[in-house]
Design an enzyme around this catalytic site. Structure first.
Site, PDB file in Angstrom:
ATOM      1  N   ARG A   1     -77.515 -14.907  33.776  1.00 65.72           N
ATOM      2  CA  ARG A   1     -78.242 -15.960  33.074  1.00 65.72           C
ATOM      3  C   ARG A   1     -77.640 -17.350  33.266  1.00 65.72           C
ATOM      4  NH1 ARG A   1     -80.264 -11.537  30.387  1.00 65.72           N
ATOM      5  NH2 ARG A   1     -82.270 -11.866  29.328  1.00 65.72           N
TER       6      ARG A   1
ATOM      7  N   GLU B   1     -83.374 -17.982  17.594  1.00 66.08           N
ATOM      8  CA  GLU B   1     -82.596 -18.142  18.825  1.00 66.08           C
ATOM      9  C   GLU B   1     -81.115 -18.335  18.498  1.00 66.08           C
ATOM     10  OE1 GLU B   1     -81.924 -18.113  21.871  1.00 66.08           O
ATOM     11  OE2 GLU B   1     -83.804 -17.351  22.692  1.00 66.08           O
TER      12      GLU B   1
ATOM     13  N   GLU C   1     -87.795 -19.216  18.987  1.00 65.55           N
ATOM     14  CA  GLU C   1     -88.560 -19.063  20.220  1.00 65.55           C
ATOM     15  C   GLU C   1     -89.807 -18.247  19.921  1.00 65.55           C
ATOM     16  OE1 GLU C   1     -86.396 -17.958  23.809  1.00 65.55           O
ATOM     17  OE2 GLU C   1     -87.942 -16.448  24.254  1.00 65.55           O
TER      18      GLU C   1
ATOM     19  N   GLU D   1     -87.779 -15.889  37.200  1.00 63.48           N
ATOM     20  CA  GLU D   1     -87.591 -16.715  36.004  1.00 63.48           C
ATOM     21  C   GLU D   1     -86.772 -17.940  36.384  1.00 63.48           C
ATOM     22  OE1 GLU D   1     -85.685 -16.264  31.508  1.00 63.48           O
ATOM     23  OE2 GLU D   1     -84.757 -15.248  33.208  1.00 63.48           O
TER      24      GLU D   1
ATOM     25  N   GLU E   1     -90.906 -19.575  28.171  1.00 61.44           N
ATOM     26  CA  GLU E   1     -90.251 -19.250  26.901  1.00 61.44           C
ATOM     27  C   GLU E   1     -89.843 -20.573  26.252  1.00 61.44           C
ATOM     28  OE1 GLU E   1     -87.008 -16.484  27.423  1.00 61.44           O
ATOM     29  OE2 GLU E   1     -87.988 -15.569  29.156  1.00 61.44           O
TER      30      GLU E   1
ATOM     31  N   ARG F   1     -84.866 -20.990  35.126  1.00 58.53           N
ATOM     32  CA  ARG F   1     -84.238 -21.212  33.830  1.00 58.53           C
ATOM     33  C   ARG F   1     -83.862 -22.677  33.568  1.00 58.53           C
ATOM     34  NH1 ARG F   1     -82.517 -16.846  31.189  1.00 58.53           N
ATOM     35  NH2 ARG F   1     -80.655 -17.846  30.342  1.00 58.53           N
TER      36      ARG F   1
ATOM     37  N   HIS G   1     -87.434 -21.439  29.817  1.00 58.02           N
ATOM     38  CA  HIS G   1     -87.375 -20.582  30.998  1.00 58.02           C
ATOM     39  C   HIS G   1     -88.799 -20.242  31.428  1.00 58.02           C
ATOM     40  CE1 HIS G   1     -83.477 -19.171  28.843  1.00 58.02           C
ATOM     41  NE2 HIS G   1     -83.314 -20.360  29.410  1.00 58.02           N
TER      42      HIS G   1
ATOM     43  N   GLU H   1     -88.415 -22.926  23.571  1.00 58.79           N
ATOM     44  CA  GLU H   1     -87.488 -22.924  22.443  1.00 58.79           C
ATOM     45  C   GLU H   1     -87.595 -24.234  21.662  1.00 58.79           C
ATOM     46  OE1 GLU H   1     -84.098 -20.033  24.492  1.00 58.79           O
ATOM     47  OE2 GLU H   1     -83.806 -22.211  24.474  1.00 58.79           O
TER      48      GLU H   1
ATOM     49  N   ASP I   1    -110.024 -46.299  25.717  1.00 56.77           N
ATOM     50  CA  ASP I   1    -109.188 -47.361  26.281  1.00 56.77           C
ATOM     51  C   ASP I   1    -107.985 -46.741  26.992  1.00 56.77           C
ATOM     52  OD1 ASP I   1    -107.581 -49.502  26.886  1.00 56.77           O
ATOM     53  OD2 ASP I   1    -107.253 -50.128  24.815  1.00 56.77           O
TER      54      ASP I   1
END
Length: 475
Positions: A344, A216, A224, A363, A135, A365, A273, A137, A56
């Protein structure tokens, strides 16, 4: 790791060899929650892989209306694995969704979107493979209580690891991560090592290649687990299984896991990330030994596309109202739409741990684990490809500490939206790049916008916030 079957015949043979009694059919709804139902193993034959099994669709969030509810689940034999969670011997298979009338794939099936994105990449001639490495978390709590009704609203979370329990009366053994000091402490401060280890062993049983796990930054059980990079659709499958396995392992240990981006006030939130690279004929197209951070011009254009479309992407990669409790300027969050090789606080970072050509990647983030990974990864790829097609220059990198910039310099930086509502408006204005090659459809995006506004933005907007009583009760 064990090699899992790749054909219907191999799946059926595996069921016989392992004494499988139940076959669990898994798929993902539009918001990104894993769904399932099960059949006896004796009912699994090659016809099921060809014709599917009905369900359904009107009862699944973001799928069909009640007058057109009949849908089909078609198992993907290459996704089959012996499920490490169930006590009854069970084979789990991830399924694709089809329309029983036309026989075509269902355009609102998130997995179909991911598969179309991979096909579009190959057809473009730019690359033949996109590798993704998120990654993810999360928090592991000991208890959670929450409610919201006409006359009250509250939540309570607790963790034996929570720094707030340092002064608790009764038996108290200490050794808790202080706020923002939970990165890499050894046991007994990291009290969840064994639980995470059990979880990754079960993930590996399910065919997921794990690289590392650790505590973390935040107090109260933030962790993580990192998976080795995989192709786009397969990695989205793995993210869904990662969540499923971790939640169930935690429950076996009388704990609970949340992938909310910001469940705690005053400490770090949970991001996802996403590492990405494009390959062709076995060569990493993002590598150039002479480029900035050894990144090629094509990789730079990919970043240009991400930054150009990032505000619209947020509606898919940070798609909850809670996402914007994490994405707040002035704190340690990737809100600035700039790139850097090591910074970062930038939305895009170019890791420089290794000078190996195979390791070069970007990467992104800004995403968080509340997203639907099929839609998020597909959208990231489409934005990056748009940058490549139009040779979008990402500008100069921002390698300085963003927190040391002057107010004038900060004012010149583009940032992510400040709310889900704002992100949805950005997607409404900027989505043509997602429609190319029929990867996303106007119907799916319209359904997404309507669902998010009606089921998430408006309900949160209509309810008083508990802190408003603190601020305004005596006004």
């Amino acid at each position: 790791m064990e090699r899992w079957p790749r054909s219907p015949g191999e799946v059926i043979a595996l069921c016989r060899e392992r004494g499988i009694q139940i076959v669990d059919l898994k798929f993902t709804d539009l918001p990104g929650t894993l769904q399932h139902f099960s059949i006896p193993a004796r009912a699994l034959d090659e016809g099921v892989f060809r014709d599917g099994i009905g369900f359904d669709g009107s009862s699944i969030r973001g799928f069909q209306h009640i007058q057109e509810s009949d849908m089909l689940l078609v198992p993907d034999p290459s996704s089959a694995f012996v499920d490490p969670i169930y006590r009854v011997p069970t084979l789990s298979v991830i399924c694709d969704v089809r329309d029983p009338v036309t026989g075509e794939r269902y355009w609102r099936d998130p997995r179909y979107v991911a598969q179309k994105a991979e096909a579009y990449l190959r057809e473009s001639g730019v690359a033949d493979t996109a590798y993704f490495g998120p990654e993810v978390e999360f928090f592991i709590f000991d208890s959670v209580r929450y409610d919201q009704n006409e006359h009250c609203g509250y939540y309570f979370v607790d963790s034996e690891e929570g720094a707030w329990n340092s002064g608790r009366e009764g038996k108290n053994l200490g050794h808790r991560p202080r706020y923002k000091e939970g990165y890499f402490p050894a046991p007994p401060t990291d009290s969840l090592q064994d639980l995470r280890s059990i979880a990754i062993l079960k993930m590996m049983e399910a065919g997921i290649d794990i690289e590392v796990h650790h505590h973390e930054v935040a107090t109260a059980g933030q962790g993580e687990i990192d998976m080795r990079y995989q192709t786009l659709t397969r990695m989205a499958d793995q993210v869904m299984l990662y969540k499923y396995i971790l939640r169930n392992v935690a429950r076996e240990h009388d704990k609970t896991v949340t992938f909310m981006p910001k469940p705690l006030f005053g400490d770090n939130g949970s991001g996802m990330h996403v590492h990405v690279s494009l390959w062709k004929d076995g060569e990493n197209l993002f590598y150039d030994p002479e480029g900035y951070a050894q990144l090629s011009l094509l990789g730079m254009y990919f970043i240009g596309g991400l930054l150009r479309h990032a505000r619209a992407l947020c509606a898919l990669i940070a798609p909850t109202t809670n996402s914007y409790r994490r994405l707040v300027p002035g704190f340690e969050a990737p809100v600035n739409l700039v790139y850097s090789q090591r910074n970062r606080s930038a939305a895009v970072r170019i890791p420089v741990y290794s000078r190996s050509p195979a390791a070069k990647r970007i990467e992104f983030r800004t995403p968080d684990p509340s997203c639907n990974p099929y839609l998020a990864f597909a959208a990231i790829l489409m934005a990056g490809l748009d940058g490549i097609f139009h040779e979008m220059d990402p500008g100069d990198p921002l390698d300085t500490d963003v927190y040391e910039l002057s107010p004038e310099e900060l004012a010149g930086l583009r940032t992510v939206p400040g709310s889900l509502d704002e992100a949805l408006r950005e997607l409404e204005e900027d989505h043509e790049f997602l429609l190319r090659g029929g990867v996303f459809t106007s119907d799916l995006l319209g359904t997404w916008l309507e669902y998010k506004r009606r089921r998430e933005v408006d309900p949160v907007r209509l309810r008083p916030h508990p802190y408003e009583f603190y601020l305004y009760y005596d006004i």
